[in-house]
Design a protein around this motif. Structure first.
Motif, PDB file in Angstrom:
ATOM      1  N   GLY A   9      63.099  78.399  65.146  1.00 17.42           N
ATOM      2  CA  GLY A   9      63.519  77.487  66.205  1.00 17.42           C
ATOM      3  C   GLY A   9      63.492  78.150  67.564  1.00 17.42           C
ATOM      4  O   GLY A   9      63.879  79.315  67.697  1.00 17.42           O
ATOM      5  N   VAL A  63      63.801  73.134  68.351  1.00 13.31           N
ATOM      6  CA  VAL A  63      65.084  73.029  67.667  1.00 13.31           C
ATOM      7  C   VAL A  63      66.093  72.186  68.446  1.00 13.31           C
ATOM      8  O   VAL A  63      67.028  71.624  67.872  1.00 13.31           O
ATOM      9  N   GLY A  89      65.165  69.553  70.355  1.00 10.52           N
ATOM     10  CA  GLY A  89      64.670  68.183  70.436  1.00 10.52           C
ATOM     11  C   GLY A  89      64.440  67.659  71.835  1.00 10.52           C
ATOM     12  O   GLY A  89      64.653  66.478  72.110  1.00 10.52           O
ATOM     13  N   SER A 111      59.382  65.088  70.941  1.00  9.98           N
ATOM     14  CA  SER A 111      60.652  64.857  70.245  1.00  9.98           C
ATOM     15  C   SER A 111      61.394  63.660  70.816  1.00  9.98           C
ATOM     16  O   SER A 111      62.029  62.895  70.085  1.00  9.98           O
ATOM     17  N   ASP A 149      66.305  63.710  62.414  1.00  6.97           N
ATOM     18  CA  ASP A 149      67.297  64.639  61.906  1.00  6.97           C
ATOM     19  C   ASP A 149      67.157  66.011  62.560  1.00  6.97           C
ATOM     20  O   ASP A 149      68.065  66.830  62.512  1.00  6.97           O
ATOM     21  N   VAL A 150      66.008  66.289  63.182  1.00  7.45           N
ATOM     22  CA  VAL A 150      65.856  67.496  64.001  1.00  7.45           C
ATOM     23  C   VAL A 150      65.502  67.013  65.406  1.00  7.45           C
ATOM     24  O   VAL A 150      64.348  67.007  65.805  1.00  7.45           O
ATOM     25  N   CYS A 209      70.268  67.996  70.109  1.00  5.08           N
ATOM     26  CA  CYS A 209      71.520  68.405  69.469  1.00  5.08           C
ATOM     27  C   CYS A 209      72.725  67.658  70.036  1.00  5.08           C
ATOM     28  O   CYS A 209      73.630  67.277  69.289  1.00  5.08           O
ATOM     29  N   ASN A 232      69.826  72.414  62.684  1.00 10.08           N
ATOM     30  CA  ASN A 232      68.414  72.164  62.986  1.00 10.08           C
ATOM     31  C   ASN A 232      67.561  73.393  62.708  1.00 10.08           C
ATOM     32  O   ASN A 232      66.441  73.291  62.186  1.00 10.08           O
ATOM     33  N   THR A 233      68.073  74.570  63.075  1.00  9.98           N
ATOM     34  CA  THR A 233      67.347  75.823  62.831  1.00  9.98           C
ATOM     35  C   THR A 233      67.091  76.020  61.343  1.00  9.98           C
ATOM     36  O   THR A 233      65.987  76.399  60.931  1.00  9.98           O
ATOM     37  N   LYS A 240      66.965  73.678  59.044  1.00  8.62           N
ATOM     38  CA  LYS A 240      65.993  72.672  58.597  1.00  8.62           C
ATOM     39  C   LYS A 240      64.568  73.102  58.931  1.00  8.62           C
ATOM     40  O   LYS A 240      63.650  72.951  58.109  1.00  8.62           O
TER      41      LYS A 240
END
Length: 287
Positions: A93, A120, A122, A127, A138-139, A142, A275-276, A278
């Motif tokens: 990320g 990461v 977004g 994104s 989902d990613v 934040c 997120n990282t 994932k």
């Protein structure tokens, strides 16, 4: 008898996400940990604190967090650094700590140089588009996902609701509007050029504010039972942090209040690390 709002404890939600992060990684046997790379350019007191919190939280979850800090750099130097990180297979990320406190830097150009598979936070154009089309959200952003986490934790159904977002930034307003739109809510995104805030806020079922203006949202601006999420931060003359509204003024009007500090902030950091992880899982799956 007047209602008293439920106060969201962001630290408790962040701890819950931390435990989930640790549990996920405990089941993964791999030769390295997930790696988050944070680029930080210039100097900002708040950024220093945020980065320390992010790296500490990452380490507690079992994620390596490396900070690349440069006090001076040109836009081309920054973009080259990010492109080199994009090609590093052991970096999962990548994020840029905002704001970039350097002259002559186009933040959008810098953000969009991040590989979309390592974005990461977004915030790339790709994104942000995903947020509106509800692809791979989902990613995503934040901060926006932290607000969505609050809806999830409180079992708040956004369907048919009137939602007002104050602050049209790539960090919050733009991605969050897309996410909420996909939950079938009616959205108004306000900015510094919006006239008569009361017109929008008085009819809102949800108000999410991120202006950094102390006590922007007052009791006479909201209806009873409103859900309030405060993402604004500012310092007073005593260096005490405040949000966009005073929860004590609104506690007998709102149904749910996520205050600032202590609300969205900790959840945002927890989601950054989630997120990282994932992206790490996706990365090792493709290796």
């Amino acid at each position: 008898m007047k209602m008293q709002a439920k106060i969201i404890n962001g630290k408790e939600i962040a701890e819950k996400i931390k435990k989930e992060n640790i549990e996920i990684l405990s089941k993964i046997k791999y030769h390295r940990k997930p790696k988050l790379l944070i680029f930080y350019f210039g100097y900002n007191v708040s950024s220093e604190l945020y980065i320390k919190y992010k790296t500490n939280f990452a380490n507690q979850c079992g994620v390596d967090a490396e900070v690349v800090h440069m006090l001076n750099a040109t836009e081309s130097e920054i973009i080259n650094l990010i492109k080199n990180a994009n090609s590093n297979n052991e970096v999962d990320g990548i994020m840029v700590q905002l704001p970039i406190n350097l002259q002559g830097i186009n933040t959008n150009n810098v953000i969009d140089s991040i590989d979309i598979n390592k974005d990461v936070d977004g915030l790339t154009s790709h994104s942000l588009g995903n947020a509106w089309f509800y692809k791979n959200c989902d990613v995503g952003s934040c901060t926006a996902l932290a607000c969505m986490e609050i809806f999830k934790e409180t079992n708040f159904d956004l369907d048919y609701k009137n939602v007002v977002i104050i602050g049209n930034t790539i960090v919050l307003g733009k991605p969050l509007a897309g996410m909420i739109n996909n939950k079938h809510a009616t959205i108004s995104v306000l900015n510094s050029h919006t006239k008569n805030l009361n017109f929008y806020t008085k009819n809102a079922d949800v108000i999410i504010s991120a202006t950094g203006k102390k006590r922007l949202i007052k009791p006479d601006m909201v209806k009873e039972g409103v859900l309030l999420i405060d993402v604004g931060t500012n310092k007073d003359e005593n260096n005490k942090t405040h949000g966009d509204f005073d929860k004590d003024e609104l506690i007998n009007i709102a149904s749910i209040i996520s205050p600032s500090p202590g609300g969205v902030g900790p959840i945002t950091v927890a989601i950054l690390i989630r997120n990282t992880i994932k992206l790490f899982l996706k990365n090792i799956k493709e290796e």
